[in-house]
Design a protein around this motif. Structure first.
Motif, mmCIF file in Angstrom:
data_model
loop_
_atom_site.group_PDB
_atom_site.id
_atom_site.type_symbol
_atom_site.label_atom_id
_atom_site.label_comp_id
_atom_site.label_asym_id
_atom_site.label_seq_id
_atom_site.Cartn_x
_atom_site.Cartn_y
_atom_site.Cartn_z
ATOM 1 N N LEU A 101 -4.003 4.727 2.197
ATOM 2 C CA LEU A 101 -4.169 3.329 2.611
ATOM 3 C C LEU A 101 -2.888 2.585 2.281
ATOM 4 C CD1 LEU A 101 -6.080 1.047 3.625
ATOM 5 C CD2 LEU A 101 -6.768 0.724 1.231
ATOM 6 N N THR A 102 -2.360 1.819 3.242
ATOM 7 C CA THR A 102 -1.038 1.218 3.051
ATOM 8 C C THR A 102 -1.054 -0.178 2.429
ATOM 9 O OG1 THR A 102 -0.975 0.274 5.288
ATOM 10 C CG2 THR A 102 -0.114 2.521 5.004
ATOM 11 N N LYS A 103 -2.203 -0.856 2.434
ATOM 12 C CA LYS A 103 -2.276 -2.206 1.871
ATOM 13 C C LYS A 103 -3.531 -2.360 1.016
ATOM 14 C CE LYS A 103 -0.121 -4.774 5.728
ATOM 15 N NZ LYS A 103 -0.304 -5.950 6.602
ATOM 16 N N PRO A 104 -3.494 -3.255 0.029
ATOM 17 C CA PRO A 104 -4.696 -3.512 -0.776
ATOM 18 C C PRO A 104 -5.741 -4.279 0.026
ATOM 19 C CG PRO A 104 -2.944 -5.040 -1.384
ATOM 20 C CD PRO A 104 -2.338 -4.045 -0.432
ATOM 21 N N ILE A 105 -6.997 -4.181 -0.412
ATOM 22 C CA ILE A 105 -8.098 -4.873 0.261
ATOM 23 C C ILE A 105 -8.578 -6.056 -0.576
ATOM 24 C CG2 ILE A 105 -8.829 -2.777 1.458
ATOM 25 C CD1 ILE A 105 -11.117 -2.523 -0.567
ATOM 26 N N GLY A 106 -9.343 -6.940 0.062
ATOM 27 C CA GLY A 106 -9.908 -8.074 -0.658
ATOM 28 C C GLY A 106 -9.670 -9.430 -0.022
ATOM 29 N N SER A 107 -9.058 -9.467 1.160
ATOM 30 C CA SER A 107 -8.731 -10.764 1.761
ATOM 31 C C SER A 107 -9.975 -11.553 2.161
ATOM 32 C CB SER A 107 -7.815 -10.581 2.974
ATOM 33 O OG SER A 107 -8.439 -9.825 3.990
ATOM 34 N N ASP A 178 -11.693 4.327 -7.943
ATOM 35 C CA ASP A 178 -10.769 3.788 -8.944
ATOM 36 C C ASP A 178 -9.323 3.743 -8.455
ATOM 37 O OD1 ASP A 178 -12.748 3.371 -10.856
ATOM 38 O OD2 ASP A 178 -12.594 5.416 -11.630
ATOM 39 N N LEU A 179 -9.038 4.398 -7.349
ATOM 40 C CA LEU A 179 -7.668 4.436 -6.842
ATOM 41 C C LEU A 179 -7.433 3.498 -5.666
ATOM 42 C CD1 LEU A 179 -6.817 8.252 -7.000
ATOM 43 C CD2 LEU A 179 -6.477 6.480 -8.728
ATOM 44 N N ILE A 180 -8.468 2.810 -5.213
ATOM 45 C CA ILE A 180 -8.327 1.900 -4.075
ATOM 46 C C ILE A 180 -7.552 0.651 -4.512
ATOM 47 C CG2 ILE A 180 -9.553 0.443 -2.416
ATOM 48 C CD1 ILE A 180 -11.857 2.478 -2.556
ATOM 49 N N PRO A 181 -6.434 0.322 -3.865
ATOM 50 C CA PRO A 181 -5.664 -0.865 -4.258
ATOM 51 C C PRO A 181 -6.381 -2.152 -3.865
ATOM 52 C CG PRO A 181 -4.704 0.131 -2.296
ATOM 53 C CD PRO A 181 -5.791 1.059 -2.756
ATOM 54 N N LEU A 182 -6.371 -3.128 -4.784
ATOM 55 C CA LEU A 182 -7.061 -4.404 -4.574
ATOM 56 C C LEU A 182 -6.073 -5.552 -4.641
ATOM 57 C CD1 LEU A 182 -10.105 -3.870 -6.991
ATOM 58 C CD2 LEU A 182 -9.946 -3.231 -4.573
ATOM 59 N N GLY A 253 8.484 -1.087 1.489
ATOM 60 C CA GLY A 253 7.858 -2.329 1.050
ATOM 61 C C GLY A 253 6.351 -2.318 0.998
ATOM 62 N N TYR A 254 5.728 -1.184 1.286
ATOM 63 C CA TYR A 254 4.268 -1.076 1.172
ATOM 64 C C TYR A 254 3.970 -0.652 -0.267
ATOM 65 C CZ TYR A 254 4.760 -1.193 6.218
ATOM 66 O OH TYR A 254 5.106 -1.559 7.502
ATOM 67 N N VAL A 255 4.141 -1.614 -1.166
ATOM 68 C CA VAL A 255 4.240 -1.304 -2.595
ATOM 69 C C VAL A 255 2.920 -0.870 -3.219
ATOM 70 C CG1 VAL A 255 6.258 -2.763 -2.965
ATOM 71 C CG2 VAL A 255 3.962 -3.775 -3.136
ATOM 72 N N GLN A 256 1.786 -1.174 -2.586
ATOM 73 C CA GLN A 256 0.504 -0.758 -3.145
ATOM 74 C C GLN A 256 -0.157 0.341 -2.313
ATOM 75 O OE1 GLN A 256 -0.936 -5.089 -4.581
ATOM 76 N NE2 GLN A 256 -2.272 -3.439 -5.261
ATOM 77 N N SER A 257 0.616 0.998 -1.466
ATOM 78 C CA SER A 257 0.056 2.122 -0.719
ATOM 79 C C SER A 257 -0.382 3.207 -1.703
ATOM 80 C CB SER A 257 1.096 2.674 0.270
ATOM 81 O OG SER A 257 2.301 2.993 -0.384
ATOM 82 N N ALA A 258 -1.475 3.887 -1.376
ATOM 83 C CA ALA A 258 -2.041 4.835 -2.333
ATOM 84 C C ALA A 258 -2.897 5.886 -1.625
ATOM 85 C CB ALA A 258 -2.903 4.100 -3.355
ATOM 86 N N VAL A 259 -2.986 7.053 -2.251
ATOM 87 C CA VAL A 259 -3.969 8.056 -1.833
ATOM 88 C C VAL A 259 -5.316 7.639 -2.406
ATOM 89 C CG1 VAL A 259 -4.702 10.461 -2.045
ATOM 90 C CG2 VAL A 259 -2.283 9.924 -1.734
#
Length: 278
Positions: A101-107, A178-182, A253-259
């Motif tokens: 996932l390339t961006k955090p969620i929560g908007s 626990d690894l999902i960026p927020l 610049g996708y600084v919170q991208s994560a597996v």
């Protein structure tokens, strides 16, 4: 900001498919005011739109404008696939693929809180920063890392869009909560029971979760259904490409991208496709 967020939202379908946006039509609603103010507002809106479109090498070719009670902006985008370049679809996930996932969620919850005057300004500023980040550059990373399937995370929330991929690919996935960026502040907002108006509708897809009772005990569970505006890309890659892919995304610049999970098997659970682990 008013221009980039809806534009990135509209362009993301093209970026998720790995195709090049060619041109766009805009519909703009400008609040009632003196003629000079209306003209200046429209000029500023379209100037921002053209600048943002240029980042994706796309042109504004026309559209329609009118006056209304509130400012609004929408787009129809046309795109074309490159020669000999495969178009990515939601189908195609394979067992052992890792999910990025390339961006955090929560908007969704953040802006619901903002409308109630219960969100910190720094939370909203940070969320807008991510919403203004186009997925255009991320789309170039997909082909370089043998991406098997991709979608953008928008109104259906993370679970909704992952469900579409799982169903189209006929696979079961494991989501690592626990690894999902927020986004900053998102967790605090759901703890206050502040949700987007689309949250209830999205919750209907909890049926897709294999271990729903256990998953619902996790603190970020409600955010799995949080609708996103101009959200990130969600895609699958073979495990040997994941580290390089993340490194490339973060350099762009996708600084919170994560597996955030993996494909575990061909689908064997009837209508249930996703296992949540933590």
């Amino acid at each position: 900001t008013t221009d980039k967020c809806p534009l990135n939202h509209a362009l993301s379908d093209c970026h998720a498919m790995g195709v090049q946006a060619q041109n766009a039509l805009a519909i703009a609603v400008v609040p009632y005011a003196k003629e000079s103010i209306v003209q200046e507002t429209l000029y500023q809106m379209m100037s921002g739109v053209c600048a943002a479109l240029s980042e994706s090498q796309c042109s504004l070719v026309g559209g329609h404008s009118c006056e209304g009670l509130e400012m609004a902006l929408g787009f129809a985008v046309n795109a074309a696939a490159g020669d000999n370049k495969p178009i990515l679809k939601k189908s195609g996930l394979q067992p052992e693929n890792l999910l990025i996932l390339t961006k955090p969620i929560g908007s969704g919850t953040l802006f619901a809180a903002d409308m109630r005057g219960k969100a910190k300004g720094v939370w909203i500023s940070n969320a807008i920063k991510f919403m203004c980040k186009s997925n255009h550059q991320a789309s170039f990373i997909l082909a370089e890392n043998q991406t098997t399937a991709c979608t953008d995370v928008t109104g259906f929330g993370l679970i909704g869009h992952l469900f579409e991929m799982c169903k189209a690919s006929a696979v079961t996935t494991e989501l690592w909560l626990d690894l999902i960026p927020l986004l900053d502040g998102a967790r605090e907002c759901i703890e206050k029971q502040i949700f987007s108006s689309l949250q209830t509708q999205n919750l209907r897809l909890r049926r897709a979760i294999i271990n729903q009772e256990n998953a619902s005990s996790h603190p970020i569970y409600p955010l799995l259904f949080d609708p996103q505006t101009a959200g990130g890309l969600l895609f699958g890659v073979p495990p040997q490409y994941a580290d390089r892919c993340l490194e490339q995304l973060q350099e762009l610049g996708y600084v919170q991208s994560a597996v955030i999970g993996k494909v575990v098997a061909n689908q064997q659970h009837g209508p249930e496709y996703i296992k949540c682990s933590f």
